[in-house]
Motif scaffolding. Structure first.
Motif, short mmCIF file in Angstrom:
data_model
loop_
_atom_site.label_atom_id
_atom_site.label_comp_id
_atom_site.label_asym_id
_atom_site.label_seq_id
_atom_site.Cartn_x
_atom_site.Cartn_y
_atom_site.Cartn_z
N MET A 174 0.85 -1.19 0.00
CA MET A 174 0.00 0.00 0.00
C MET A 174 0.89 1.25 0.00
O MET A 174 1.98 1.22 0.56
N VAL A 175 0.39 2.31 -0.62
CA VAL A 175 1.05 3.61 -0.60
C VAL A 175 -0.03 4.63 -0.24
O VAL A 175 -1.10 4.67 -0.87
N VAL A 216 3.08 13.79 3.40
CA VAL A 216 3.66 12.58 3.98
C VAL A 216 3.28 11.39 3.10
O VAL A 216 2.10 11.21 2.77
N ILE A 217 4.29 10.61 2.73
CA ILE A 217 4.04 9.40 1.93
C ILE A 217 4.48 8.20 2.75
O ILE A 217 5.63 8.12 3.18
N MET A 218 3.57 7.27 2.94
CA MET A 218 3.86 6.03 3.66
C MET A 218 3.85 4.88 2.66
O MET A 218 2.87 4.70 1.92
N PHE A 219 4.94 4.14 2.63
CA PHE A 219 5.06 2.96 1.78
C PHE A 219 5.00 1.73 2.67
O PHE A 219 5.79 1.61 3.61
N TYR A 220 4.08 0.84 2.39
CA TYR A 220 3.97 -0.42 3.12
C TYR A 220 4.45 -1.54 2.21
O TYR A 220 3.84 -1.80 1.17
N VAL A 271 11.63 2.82 -3.94
CA VAL A 271 11.02 3.88 -3.13
C VAL A 271 11.84 5.15 -3.24
O VAL A 271 11.29 6.25 -3.44
N ASN A 272 13.14 5.04 -3.13
CA ASN A 272 14.01 6.21 -3.25
C ASN A 272 13.85 6.87 -4.62
O ASN A 272 13.83 8.10 -4.73
N ASP A 273 13.73 6.06 -5.67
CA ASP A 273 13.52 6.59 -7.01
C ASP A 273 12.16 7.28 -7.13
O ASP A 273 12.04 8.33 -7.78
N ILE A 274 11.14 6.70 -6.52
CA ILE A 274 9.80 7.31 -6.53
C ILE A 274 9.86 8.68 -5.87
O ILE A 274 9.35 9.66 -6.40
N VAL A 286 7.30 1.11 5.83
CA VAL A 286 6.91 0.18 6.89
C VAL A 286 6.94 -1.22 6.29
O VAL A 286 6.31 -1.47 5.26
N PHE A 287 7.67 -2.12 6.94
CA PHE A 287 7.79 -3.50 6.46
C PHE A 287 6.94 -4.42 7.31
O PHE A 287 6.83 -4.24 8.52
#
Length: 104
Positions: free
Chosen positions: A31-32, A42-46, A58-61, A80-81
């Motif tokens: 999920m993003v 704020v962007i949260m990457f799950y 993620v760094n590229d995004i 978040v992993f």
């Protein structure tokens, strides 16, 4: 941008995040979510697993997303992993991507 980002601001930020994610999402992304915290976006990457290639994605995004902005962008982001239950997203936030998950 003010704390009370308008619909036009939200739509622009969602579009820029979607454009930034094109071709970068792998099956490991769960999920993003895009939200606001004071004056910052704020962007949260799950992600399910802590895979180096996906952390690089993620760094590229984030790099592409920042490039679409003006110099006043205030941005926070986090990865978040885990494979547990995804959080309930507040109504004010935007789920920009969520994979289909089936639990038996």
């Amino acid at each position: 941008m003010s704390n009370d980002a308008g619909l036009k601001d939200w739509n622009f930020q969602v579009l820029m995040l979607v454009q930034s994610m094109l071709g970068a999402i792998t099956p490991n992304f769960r999920m993003v979510v895009l939200s606001r915290d004071d004056d910052a976006w704020v962007i949260m990457f799950y992600l399910q697993d802590d895979l180096e290639k996906d952390v690089e994605e993620v760094n590229d995004i984030i790099c592409r997303y920042s490039a679409y902005q003006d110099s006043n962008l205030q941005l926070k982001w986090e990865i978040v992993f885990g494979c547990g239950e995804l959080p309930v997203v507040p109504e004010a936030d935007r789920v920009v991507y969520r994979r289909k998950e089936i639990f038996d």
